[in-house]
Design an enzyme around this catalytic site. Structure first.
Site, short mmCIF file in Angstrom:
data_model
loop_
_atom_site.label_atom_id
_atom_site.label_comp_id
_atom_site.label_asym_id
_atom_site.label_seq_id
_atom_site.Cartn_x
_atom_site.Cartn_y
_atom_site.Cartn_z
N TYR A 178 0.86 -1.19 0.00
CA TYR A 178 0.00 0.00 0.00
C TYR A 178 0.89 1.22 0.00
CZ TYR A 178 -3.40 3.49 1.44
OH TYR A 178 -4.19 4.61 1.49
N GLU A 195 -3.12 7.53 -4.36
CA GLU A 195 -3.17 6.27 -3.62
C GLU A 195 -2.93 5.12 -4.58
OE1 GLU A 195 -6.87 4.37 -2.33
OE2 GLU A 195 -6.12 4.45 -0.27
#
Ligand code: GDP
Ligand code: MN
Length: 394
Positions: A109, A197
Protein backbone atom coordinates in the site's frame (compact mmCIF):
# COMPACT_ATOMS: atom_id res chain seq x y z
CA UNK A 1 -11.66 16.58 -8.75
CA UNK A 2 -11.24 12.85 -9.20
CA UNK A 3 -10.10 11.04 -12.33
CA UNK A 4 -10.30 7.44 -13.56
CA UNK A 5 -7.72 4.78 -12.83
CA UNK A 6 -6.51 4.61 -16.45
CA UNK A 7 -5.99 8.38 -16.52
CA UNK A 8 -4.07 8.26 -13.24
CA UNK A 9 -1.88 5.49 -14.62
CA UNK A 10 -1.19 7.48 -17.77
CA UNK A 11 0.03 10.38 -15.62
CA UNK A 12 2.08 8.17 -13.31
CA UNK A 13 3.76 6.53 -16.28
CA UNK A 14 4.98 9.91 -17.46
CA UNK A 15 6.72 10.36 -14.13
CA UNK A 16 8.56 7.07 -14.34
CA UNK A 17 6.16 4.84 -12.41
CA UNK A 18 5.74 1.41 -14.02
CA UNK A 19 2.18 0.37 -14.87
CA UNK A 20 0.80 -2.62 -16.78
CA UNK A 21 0.07 -2.15 -20.49
CA UNK A 22 -3.59 -1.60 -21.18
CA UNK A 23 -6.27 0.00 -23.32
CA UNK A 24 -9.69 1.52 -22.91
CA UNK A 25 -12.90 -0.12 -24.17
CA UNK A 26 -16.52 0.92 -24.48
CA UNK A 27 -17.99 -2.37 -25.65
CA UNK A 28 -17.36 -6.11 -25.15
CA UNK A 29 -16.03 -6.42 -28.73
CA UNK A 30 -13.61 -3.59 -28.11
CA UNK A 31 -12.50 -5.18 -24.81
CA UNK A 32 -11.64 -8.39 -26.65
CA UNK A 33 -9.80 -6.42 -29.32
CA UNK A 34 -7.84 -4.50 -26.69
CA UNK A 35 -6.72 -7.76 -25.08
CA UNK A 36 -5.59 -9.07 -28.48
CA UNK A 37 -3.30 -6.05 -28.78
CA UNK A 38 -1.64 -6.92 -25.49
CA UNK A 39 0.67 -9.80 -24.83
CA UNK A 40 0.26 -12.42 -22.10
CA UNK A 41 -2.18 -15.22 -21.46
CA UNK A 42 -4.37 -13.50 -18.86
CA UNK A 43 -6.05 -10.11 -18.83
CA UNK A 44 -7.79 -7.96 -16.27
CA UNK A 45 -11.03 -6.20 -17.15
CA UNK A 46 -11.59 -3.22 -14.88
CA UNK A 47 -14.67 -1.02 -14.53
CA UNK A 48 -13.68 2.64 -14.68
CA UNK A 49 -15.66 4.50 -12.04
CA UNK A 50 -14.59 7.11 -9.53
CA UNK A 51 -14.40 4.67 -6.65
CA UNK A 52 -12.11 2.14 -5.08
CA UNK A 53 -13.21 -1.25 -3.73
CA UNK A 54 -14.43 -2.26 -7.20
CA UNK A 55 -12.89 -5.70 -6.89
CA UNK A 56 -15.28 -6.80 -4.14
CA UNK A 57 -18.22 -5.45 -6.14
CA UNK A 58 -17.35 -7.44 -9.27
CA UNK A 59 -15.75 -4.51 -11.08
CA UNK A 60 -12.32 -6.17 -11.50
CA UNK A 61 -12.11 -9.55 -13.29
CA UNK A 62 -9.14 -11.63 -14.25
CA UNK A 63 -9.90 -13.40 -17.54
CA UNK A 64 -8.14 -16.26 -19.30
CA UNK A 65 -9.72 -16.08 -22.77
CA UNK A 66 -11.83 -14.01 -25.16
CA UNK A 67 -15.08 -15.48 -23.95
CA UNK A 68 -14.38 -14.52 -20.34
CA UNK A 69 -13.33 -11.01 -21.38
CA UNK A 70 -16.51 -10.50 -23.39
CA UNK A 71 -18.64 -11.83 -20.54
CA UNK A 72 -16.95 -9.65 -17.92
CA UNK A 73 -17.32 -6.60 -20.16
CA UNK A 74 -20.94 -7.43 -20.90
CA UNK A 75 -21.67 -7.73 -17.20
CA UNK A 76 -19.92 -4.47 -16.23
CA UNK A 77 -20.88 -2.03 -19.00
CA UNK A 78 -24.05 -0.12 -18.29
CA UNK A 79 -24.18 -1.45 -14.75
CA UNK A 80 -24.51 0.84 -11.77
CA UNK A 81 -21.78 -0.51 -9.54
CA UNK A 82 -22.29 -0.13 -5.82
CA UNK A 83 -19.08 -0.34 -3.79
CA UNK A 84 -18.68 0.54 -0.16
CA UNK A 85 -17.23 3.87 -1.32
CA UNK A 86 -19.96 4.95 -3.77
CA UNK A 87 -22.92 5.12 -1.43
CA UNK A 88 -26.13 3.19 -2.17
CA UNK A 89 -26.78 5.09 -5.43
CA UNK A 90 -23.63 3.59 -6.98
CA UNK A 91 -21.78 4.75 -10.10
CA UNK A 92 -22.48 3.97 -13.74
CA UNK A 93 -19.85 1.99 -15.63
CA UNK A 94 -19.48 3.33 -19.15
CA UNK A 95 -15.83 2.57 -19.88
CA UNK A 96 -13.54 -0.33 -19.16
CA UNK A 97 -9.82 -0.67 -18.90
CA UNK A 98 -8.28 -3.90 -20.17
CA UNK A 99 -4.81 -4.75 -18.96
CA UNK A 100 -2.23 -7.49 -19.16
CA UNK A 101 -2.58 -9.45 -15.95
CA UNK A 102 0.35 -9.26 -13.59
CA UNK A 103 1.75 -12.16 -11.57
CA UNK A 104 1.94 -10.82 -8.05
CA UNK A 105 4.63 -11.75 -5.52
CA UNK A 106 3.85 -9.05 -2.94
CA UNK A 107 1.21 -6.34 -2.52
CA UNK A 108 2.13 -2.96 -1.03
CA UNK A 109 0.00 0.00 0.00
CA UNK A 110 1.42 3.40 -0.97
CA UNK A 111 -0.35 6.73 -0.59
CA UNK A 112 0.51 10.41 -0.59
CA UNK A 113 -1.98 12.55 1.28
CA UNK A 114 -2.22 16.10 2.57
CA UNK A 115 -1.96 15.99 6.32
CA UNK A 116 -3.78 19.03 7.64
CA UNK A 117 -2.15 18.92 11.04
CA UNK A 118 1.36 18.65 9.61
CA UNK A 119 0.40 21.00 6.75
CA UNK A 120 2.55 18.77 4.54
CA UNK A 121 2.35 15.80 2.24
CA UNK A 122 2.64 12.59 4.22
CA UNK A 123 3.54 9.26 2.69
CA UNK A 124 1.53 6.41 4.18
CA UNK A 125 2.78 2.95 3.25
CA UNK A 126 2.43 -0.65 4.32
CA UNK A 127 3.86 -3.97 3.23
CA UNK A 128 0.35 -5.41 3.70
CA UNK A 129 -1.30 -3.98 0.56
CA UNK A 130 -4.38 -5.33 -1.16
CA UNK A 131 -6.71 -4.44 1.70
CA UNK A 132 -8.26 -0.99 2.12
CA UNK A 133 -6.22 1.29 4.37
CA UNK A 134 -8.99 1.16 7.00
CA UNK A 135 -8.60 -2.63 7.19
CA UNK A 136 -4.82 -2.39 7.32
CA UNK A 137 -4.96 0.07 10.20
CA UNK A 138 -7.45 -2.18 12.01
CA UNK A 139 -5.68 -5.49 11.33
CA UNK A 140 -2.00 -4.61 10.93
CA UNK A 141 -1.53 -1.19 12.53
CA UNK A 142 2.16 -1.78 13.26
CA UNK A 143 2.82 -2.34 9.53
CA UNK A 144 1.93 1.27 8.65
CA UNK A 145 4.79 3.62 7.85
CA UNK A 146 4.35 7.39 7.90
CA UNK A 147 6.89 9.77 6.46
CA UNK A 148 6.45 13.55 6.26
CA UNK A 149 7.82 15.32 3.17
CA UNK A 150 9.54 18.68 3.54
CA UNK A 151 7.96 20.86 0.82
CA UNK A 152 11.09 23.00 0.48
CA UNK A 153 13.18 20.09 -0.83
CA UNK A 154 10.49 17.64 -1.95
CA UNK A 155 10.84 13.86 -1.82
CA UNK A 156 14.55 13.08 -1.58
CA UNK A 157 16.07 9.80 -2.71
CA UNK A 158 17.31 9.00 0.82
CA UNK A 159 13.81 9.43 2.22
CA UNK A 160 12.32 7.21 -0.50
CA UNK A 161 15.05 4.63 0.26
CA UNK A 162 14.16 4.73 3.93
CA UNK A 163 10.49 4.07 3.10
CA UNK A 164 11.44 1.24 0.73
CA UNK A 165 13.63 -0.43 3.36
CA UNK A 166 10.91 -0.05 6.02
CA UNK A 167 8.58 -1.95 3.68
CA UNK A 168 11.01 -4.84 3.91
CA UNK A 169 11.81 -4.79 0.20
CA UNK A 170 14.73 -6.75 -1.16
CA UNK A 171 17.90 -4.70 -1.72
CA UNK A 172 17.69 -5.44 -5.45
CA UNK A 173 14.27 -3.75 -5.60
CA UNK A 174 15.26 -0.55 -3.81
CA UNK A 175 16.26 1.51 -6.89
CA UNK A 176 12.91 0.75 -8.58
CA UNK A 177 11.01 1.53 -5.39
CA UNK A 178 12.84 4.85 -5.06
CA UNK A 179 11.99 5.70 -8.66
CA UNK A 180 8.33 4.88 -7.98
CA UNK A 181 8.09 6.86 -4.75
CA UNK A 182 9.88 9.96 -6.08
CA UNK A 183 7.88 9.71 -9.33
CA UNK A 184 4.57 9.73 -7.47
CA UNK A 185 5.63 12.72 -5.43
CA UNK A 186 6.77 14.69 -8.50
CA UNK A 187 3.52 13.87 -10.24
CA UNK A 188 1.59 15.12 -7.25
CA UNK A 189 3.57 18.35 -7.12
CA UNK A 190 3.54 19.01 -10.88
CA UNK A 191 -0.19 18.43 -11.31
CA UNK A 192 -1.50 19.94 -8.04
CA UNK A 193 -2.87 16.60 -6.90
CA UNK A 194 -3.87 16.42 -3.26
CA UNK A 195 -4.05 12.65 -3.02
CA UNK A 196 -2.31 9.78 -4.77
CA UNK A 197 -3.17 6.27 -3.62
CA UNK A 198 -1.62 3.17 -5.15
CA UNK A 199 -3.20 0.05 -3.79
CA UNK A 200 -1.79 -2.33 -4.60
CA UNK A 201 1.70 -1.39 -5.65
CA UNK A 202 3.10 -4.82 -6.40
CA UNK A 203 6.33 -6.67 -6.67
CA UNK A 204 5.84 -8.96 -9.65
CA UNK A 205 7.09 -12.53 -9.80
CA UNK A 206 9.69 -11.35 -12.31
CA UNK A 207 11.02 -8.80 -9.82
CA UNK A 208 9.47 -5.57 -11.03
CA UNK A 209 7.63 -2.90 -9.09
CA UNK A 210 4.35 -1.92 -10.67
CA UNK A 211 1.28 0.18 -9.83
CA UNK A 212 -1.71 -2.14 -10.33
CA UNK A 213 -4.24 0.43 -9.20
CA UNK A 214 -4.15 4.21 -8.93
CA UNK A 215 -6.46 6.74 -7.41
CA UNK A 216 -5.68 10.45 -7.77
CA UNK A 217 -7.60 13.59 -6.78
CA UNK A 218 -6.74 17.16 -7.58
CA UNK A 219 -7.09 20.47 -5.83
CA UNK A 220 -10.12 22.14 -7.47
CA UNK A 221 -8.70 25.58 -6.75
CA UNK A 222 -5.61 24.85 -8.85
CA UNK A 223 -7.42 23.40 -11.89
CA UNK A 224 -7.45 26.77 -13.65
CA UNK A 225 -3.72 26.35 -14.24
CA UNK A 226 -3.92 22.66 -15.20
CA UNK A 227 -6.02 22.59 -18.38
CA UNK A 228 -4.67 19.17 -19.28
CA UNK A 229 -5.94 17.75 -15.99
CA UNK A 230 -9.26 19.55 -16.33
CA UNK A 231 -9.83 17.72 -19.63
CA UNK A 232 -9.79 14.45 -17.71
CA UNK A 233 -12.91 15.43 -15.83
CA UNK A 234 -15.79 12.97 -16.20
CA UNK A 235 -18.92 14.73 -15.01
CA UNK A 236 -20.99 11.56 -15.30
CA UNK A 237 -19.16 10.28 -12.22
CA UNK A 238 -19.89 13.34 -10.08
CA UNK A 239 -22.78 14.33 -7.85
CA UNK A 240 -25.04 16.11 -10.39
CA UNK A 241 -25.99 18.71 -7.76
CA UNK A 242 -22.33 19.63 -7.29
CA UNK A 243 -21.58 19.63 -11.03
CA UNK A 244 -24.41 22.09 -11.72
CA UNK A 245 -23.10 24.43 -9.02
CA UNK A 246 -19.40 24.20 -9.83
CA UNK A 247 -20.10 24.84 -13.53
CA UNK A 248 -21.60 28.15 -12.38
CA UNK A 249 -18.82 29.08 -9.97
CA UNK A 250 -20.92 28.38 -6.87
CA UNK A 251 -19.27 26.83 -3.88
CA UNK A 252 -21.76 24.01 -3.15
CA UNK A 253 -21.56 20.75 -1.27
CA UNK A 254 -24.54 18.40 -1.16
CA UNK A 255 -25.66 17.06 2.24
CA UNK A 256 -28.43 14.70 3.32
CA UNK A 257 -30.98 16.98 5.03
CA UNK A 258 -34.08 18.89 3.88
CA UNK A 259 -33.29 22.55 4.58
CA UNK A 260 -31.55 24.19 1.65
CA UNK A 261 -29.09 26.96 2.51
CA UNK A 262 -27.95 30.03 0.60
CA UNK A 263 -25.33 31.94 2.56
CA UNK A 264 -22.45 34.33 1.89
CA UNK A 265 -19.04 33.35 3.19
CA UNK A 266 -17.80 29.87 3.99
CA UNK A 267 -17.57 30.53 7.74
CA UNK A 268 -21.09 31.88 7.97
CA UNK A 269 -22.31 28.97 5.84
CA UNK A 270 -20.77 26.50 8.30
CA UNK A 271 -22.29 28.39 11.24
CA UNK A 272 -25.67 28.29 9.49
CA UNK A 273 -25.47 24.51 9.16
CA UNK A 274 -24.73 24.27 12.89
CA UNK A 275 -27.63 26.57 13.80
CA UNK A 276 -30.07 24.53 11.69
CA UNK A 277 -28.94 21.38 13.49
CA UNK A 278 -29.26 23.07 16.87
CA UNK A 279 -32.79 24.12 15.97
CA UNK A 280 -33.64 20.48 15.25
CA UNK A 281 -33.35 20.44 11.46
CA UNK A 282 -30.96 18.91 8.94
CA UNK A 283 -29.24 21.02 6.26
CA UNK A 284 -29.52 19.85 2.64
CA UNK A 285 -26.38 21.60 1.47
CA UNK A 286 -23.55 23.99 2.03
CA UNK A 287 -23.63 26.93 -0.36
CA UNK A 288 -21.45 30.02 -0.37
CA UNK A 289 -22.71 32.57 -2.92
CA UNK A 290 -19.55 34.63 -2.45
CA UNK A 291 -19.17 38.41 -2.36
CA UNK A 292 -20.95 40.94 -4.60
CA UNK A 293 -23.63 38.43 -5.58
CA UNK A 294 -25.92 39.80 -8.30
CA UNK A 295 -29.65 38.99 -8.38
CA UNK A 296 -28.86 36.52 -11.20
CA UNK A 297 -26.34 34.76 -9.00
CA UNK A 298 -28.88 34.48 -6.20
CA UNK A 299 -31.39 33.05 -8.66
CA UNK A 300 -28.77 30.52 -9.79
CA UNK A 301 -28.14 29.58 -6.17
CA UNK A 302 -31.83 28.81 -5.75
CA UNK A 303 -31.66 26.57 -8.82
CA UNK A 304 -28.62 24.80 -7.41
CA UNK A 305 -30.36 24.21 -4.08
CA UNK A 306 -33.57 23.05 -5.76
CA UNK A 307 -31.73 20.47 -7.88
CA UNK A 308 -31.83 18.43 -4.71
CA UNK A 309 -35.26 16.75 -4.60
CA UNK A 310 -35.00 16.40 -0.80
CA UNK A 311 -35.16 20.14 -0.20
CA UNK A 312 -38.37 21.12 1.62
CA UNK A 313 -37.51 24.61 2.92
CA UNK A 314 -34.87 27.23 2.11
CA UNK A 315 -32.92 29.49 4.42
CA UNK A 316 -31.15 32.54 2.98
CA UNK A 317 -28.63 34.04 5.36
CA UNK A 318 -26.68 37.10 4.21
CA UNK A 319 -24.36 39.23 6.25
CA UNK A 320 -23.59 41.80 3.60
CA UNK A 321 -20.24 43.54 3.53
CA UNK A 322 -19.25 43.43 -0.12
CA UNK A 323 -22.71 42.08 -0.90
CA UNK A 324 -25.77 44.32 -1.12
CA UNK A 325 -28.95 43.24 0.66
CA UNK A 326 -31.12 44.90 -2.00
CA UNK A 327 -29.53 42.78 -4.74
CA UNK A 328 -29.99 39.67 -2.64
CA UNK A 329 -33.65 40.57 -2.01
CA UNK A 330 -34.15 41.16 -5.71
CA UNK A 331 -32.67 37.73 -6.43
CA UNK A 332 -34.89 36.04 -3.84
CA UNK A 333 -38.01 37.71 -5.24
CA UNK A 334 -37.08 36.74 -8.79
CA UNK A 335 -36.43 33.17 -7.70
CA UNK A 336 -39.81 32.87 -5.98
CA UNK A 337 -41.61 34.28 -9.03
CA UNK A 338 -39.63 32.73 -11.87
CA UNK A 339 -39.22 29.31 -10.29
CA UNK A 340 -42.76 29.40 -8.93
CA UNK A 341 -41.58 28.42 -5.47
CA UNK A 342 -44.11 26.92 -3.11
CA UNK A 343 -41.88 25.78 -0.28
CA UNK A 344 -41.22 27.90 2.81
CA UNK A 345 -38.43 30.48 2.49
CA UNK A 346 -36.82 32.29 5.39
CA UNK A 347 -34.58 35.27 4.66
CA UNK A 348 -32.23 36.91 7.11
CA UNK A 349 -30.52 40.03 5.83
CA UNK A 350 -27.99 42.14 7.64
CA UNK A 351 -25.40 44.76 6.63
CA UNK A 352 -25.07 46.89 3.49
CA UNK A 353 -28.40 48.27 2.19
CA UNK A 354 -30.38 46.15 4.63
CA UNK A 355 -33.29 48.63 4.82
CA UNK A 356 -33.73 48.64 1.04
CA UNK A 357 -33.54 44.86 0.99
CA UNK A 358 -36.17 44.36 3.67
CA UNK A 359 -38.42 46.91 2.01
CA UNK A 360 -38.25 45.07 -1.32
CA UNK A 361 -39.27 41.82 0.35
CA UNK A 362 -42.07 43.41 2.38
CA UNK A 363 -43.47 45.17 -0.70
CA UNK A 364 -43.27 42.11 -2.92
CA UNK A 365 -46.37 40.68 -1.27
CA UNK A 366 -44.79 37.21 -1.48
CA UNK A 367 -45.04 34.78 1.46
CA UNK A 368 -41.34 35.13 2.33
CA UNK A 369 -40.56 34.79 6.04
CA UNK A 370 -37.95 37.14 7.47
CA UNK A 371 -35.72 37.07 10.52
CA UNK A 372 -33.33 39.49 12.25
CA UNK A 373 -30.73 37.10 13.62
CA UNK A 374 -29.21 33.84 12.48
CA UNK A 375 -30.66 31.95 15.46
CA UNK A 376 -34.12 33.28 14.73
CA UNK A 377 -33.76 32.44 11.03
CA UNK A 378 -32.72 28.85 11.77
CA UNK A 379 -35.62 28.44 14.23
CA UNK A 380 -38.11 29.81 11.72
CA UNK A 381 -36.78 27.64 8.92
CA UNK A 382 -37.07 24.48 11.00
CA UNK A 383 -40.57 25.39 12.24
CA UNK A 384 -41.72 26.25 8.71
CA UNK A 385 -40.22 23.04 7.33
CA UNK A 386 -41.92 20.92 10.00
CA UNK A 387 -45.26 22.68 9.42
CA UNK A 388 -44.98 22.17 5.67
CA UNK A 389 -44.17 18.47 5.96
CA UNK A 390 -47.01 18.01 8.46
CA UNK A 391 -49.43 19.67 6.08
CA UNK A 392 -48.26 17.36 3.30
CA UNK A 393 -48.71 14.31 5.52
CA UNK A 394 -52.30 15.38 6.33
P1 GDP B 1 -10.16 -1.83 -6.37
O1 GDP B 1 -10.88 -3.02 -5.84
O2 GDP B 1 -11.08 -0.80 -6.92
O3 GDP B 1 -9.19 -1.26 -5.40
O4 GDP B 1 -9.35 -2.33 -7.68
P2 GDP B 1 -7.85 -2.91 -7.84
O5 GDP B 1 -7.33 -2.40 -9.10
O6 GDP B 1 -7.03 -2.62 -6.64
O7 GDP B 1 -8.09 -4.46 -7.98
C1 GDP B 1 -8.58 -5.23 -6.91
C2 GDP B 1 -7.68 -6.41 -6.64
O8 GDP B 1 -7.61 -7.23 -7.76
C3 GDP B 1 -6.23 -6.02 -6.34
O9 GDP B 1 -6.05 -5.69 -4.99
C4 GDP B 1 -5.48 -7.24 -6.76
O10 GDP B 1 -5.40 -8.15 -5.67
C5 GDP B 1 -6.36 -7.85 -7.84
N1 GDP B 1 -5.74 -7.58 -9.15
C6 GDP B 1 -5.87 -6.48 -9.92
N2 GDP B 1 -5.11 -6.56 -11.03
C7 GDP B 1 -4.48 -7.76 -10.95
C8 GDP B 1 -3.54 -8.46 -11.80
O11 GDP B 1 -3.10 -7.98 -12.86
N3 GDP B 1 -3.12 -9.68 -11.39
C9 GDP B 1 -3.58 -10.25 -10.23
N4 GDP B 1 -3.12 -11.45 -9.88
N5 GDP B 1 -4.44 -9.63 -9.41
C10 GDP B 1 -4.88 -8.41 -9.76
MN1 MN C 1 -7.19 -0.93 -5.32
Amino acid sequence: MDIHEYQAKELLKRFGVQVPRGGIAYSPEQAVYRASELSGDKWVVKAQIHSGARGKAGGVRICANEKEIAEAAQWMLGRVLVTHQTGPQGKLVSRLYVEEATKIAQEIYLAFVMDRKEERVVVVASGQGGMEIEEISANEPESIIRSVVDPAVGMQAFQAREIAFSLGLDAALIPQAVKTITGCYRMMEDTDANMVEINPLVVTQSGEIMALDAKVSFDDNALFRRPEIMEMRDKSQEDTRETFASDRGLNYIGLDGQIGCIVNGAGLAMATLDMIKMAGGEPANFLDVGGGASPERVLMSFQAVLNDPDVEAILVNIFAGINRCDWIAEGVIRAVRELDLKLPIVVRLSGTNVEEGRKLIAESGLPILTAETLAEAAEKAVVAWKAATLKEAV
